[in-house]
Design a protein around this motif. Structure first.
Motif, PDB file in Angstrom:
ATOM      1  N   ARG A 108       0.844  -1.191   0.000  1.00  0.00           N
ATOM      2  CA  ARG A 108       0.000   0.000   0.000  1.00  0.00           C
ATOM      3  C   ARG A 108       0.888   1.253   0.000  1.00  0.00           C
ATOM      4  O   ARG A 108       1.788   1.371   0.836  1.00  0.00           O
ATOM      5  CB  ARG A 108      -0.899  -0.012   1.230  1.00  0.00           C
ATOM      6  N   GLY A 135       0.426   6.967   3.320  1.00  0.00           N
ATOM      7  CA  GLY A 135      -0.707   7.856   3.560  1.00  0.00           C
ATOM      8  C   GLY A 135      -0.537   9.167   2.827  1.00  0.00           C
ATOM      9  O   GLY A 135       0.561   9.600   2.540  1.00  0.00           O
ATOM     10  N   GLY A 136      -1.630   9.767   2.510  1.00  0.00           N
ATOM     11  CA  GLY A 136      -1.591  11.013   1.753  1.00  0.00           C
ATOM     12  C   GLY A 136      -1.819  10.766   0.278  1.00  0.00           C
ATOM     13  O   GLY A 136      -2.462  11.546  -0.398  1.00  0.00           O
ATOM     14  N   VAL A 156      -3.263   7.809  -1.014  1.00  0.00           N
ATOM     15  CA  VAL A 156      -4.522   7.094  -1.193  1.00  0.00           C
ATOM     16  C   VAL A 156      -5.645   7.669  -0.333  1.00  0.00           C
ATOM     17  O   VAL A 156      -6.713   7.094  -0.291  1.00  0.00           O
ATOM     18  CB  VAL A 156      -4.392   5.588  -0.896  1.00  0.00           C
ATOM     19  N   ASP A 157      -5.427   8.796   0.305  1.00  0.00           N
ATOM     20  CA  ASP A 157      -6.451   9.360   1.180  1.00  0.00           C
ATOM     21  C   ASP A 157      -7.566  10.071   0.408  1.00  0.00           C
ATOM     22  O   ASP A 157      -8.621  10.321   0.953  1.00  0.00           O
ATOM     23  CB  ASP A 157      -5.822  10.334   2.184  1.00  0.00           C
ATOM     24  N   ASN A 158      -7.349  10.378  -0.847  1.00  0.00           N
ATOM     25  CA  ASN A 158      -8.355  11.022  -1.683  1.00  0.00           C
ATOM     26  C   ASN A 158      -9.435  10.004  -2.039  1.00  0.00           C
ATOM     27  O   ASN A 158      -9.129   8.861  -2.369  1.00  0.00           O
ATOM     28  CB  ASN A 158      -7.661  11.553  -2.952  1.00  0.00           C
ATOM     29  N   LYS A 159     -10.705  10.411  -2.015  1.00  0.00           N
ATOM     30  CA  LYS A 159     -11.793   9.466  -2.311  1.00  0.00           C
ATOM     31  C   LYS A 159     -11.786   8.996  -3.762  1.00  0.00           C
ATOM     32  O   LYS A 159     -12.426   8.006  -4.089  1.00  0.00           O
ATOM     33  CB  LYS A 159     -13.148  10.075  -1.959  1.00  0.00           C
ATOM     34  N   ARG A 204      -7.686   4.786  -5.323  1.00  0.00           N
ATOM     35  CA  ARG A 204      -7.827   3.485  -4.664  1.00  0.00           C
ATOM     36  C   ARG A 204      -6.572   2.657  -4.886  1.00  0.00           C
ATOM     37  O   ARG A 204      -6.007   2.660  -5.978  1.00  0.00           O
ATOM     38  CB  ARG A 204      -9.032   2.740  -5.229  1.00  0.00           C
TER      39      ARG A 204
END
Length: 177
Positions: free
Chosen positions: A48, A51-52, A54-57, A60
């Protein structure tokens, strides 16, 4: 302000790996800002992304292990040069590149719900201006005419049993976006 057109949405697939993570956020931001009709960005990788990213909606992460192929499987499909069927060794530097090509060509087998037409972007690509990838039913590609890298053509010939051909020997047919 840039307007969203009424054209069909375009999902974007970004095969990536840990070595590209430091620049991945720039790639993703540029896709969402500049690629016309970009709907969802799918990041396909073994781990994965941080962070940062994949935090956008609209972004994915897809675990590459969910797909129908592995790097070892991809290596086994491509024999050595001169027609021998000997598989590449799993430690060959080309195995990662070959596996990435499989992800690009078979993205719909990794990602359910992918748009009918989708764009594949290498994770080191950053857009600096608005680009339109589709004009109705026509894909708009930026060909690299002088990018005549023999392994690309050998790989395409093996994948298509020789059906993929260039109509213009002076044009590579390679598009990097």
């Amino acid at each position: 302000a840039l307007r969203r057109s009424t054209m069909e949405p375009l999902d974007v697939v970004v095969p990536t790996c840990a070595k590209d993570y430091p620049f991945l956020a720039q790639c993703v931001r540029s896709v969402l800002r500049y690629v016309a009709n970009a709907r969802t960005v799918y990041l396909v990788s073994a781990t994965r992304p941080p962070g940062g990213v994949v935090d956008n909606k609209r972004v994915r992460w897809v675990d590459e292990a969910r797909g129908p192929c592995s790097p070892a499987t991809a290596a086994g499909f491509v024999g050595a040069r001169r027609g021998r069927r000997a598989a590449l060794r799993a430690t060959s530097p080309r195995v990662g590149w070959l596996f990435q090509q499989v992800i690009k060509l078979e993205a719909s087998r990794w990602i359910s719900g992918l748009s009918r037409r989708y764009l594949v972007v290498d994770s080191d690509v950053v857009f600096f201006r608005r680009v339109k990838m589709l004009d109705g039913p026509v894909a708009l590609l930026s060909w690299q005419p002088d990018y005549l890298h023999a392994p690309y053509f050998e790989h395409a010939a093996r994948l298509t049993n020789g059906r993929a051909r260039r109509f213009d020997a002076a044009a590579s047919g390679v598009a990097h976006h």
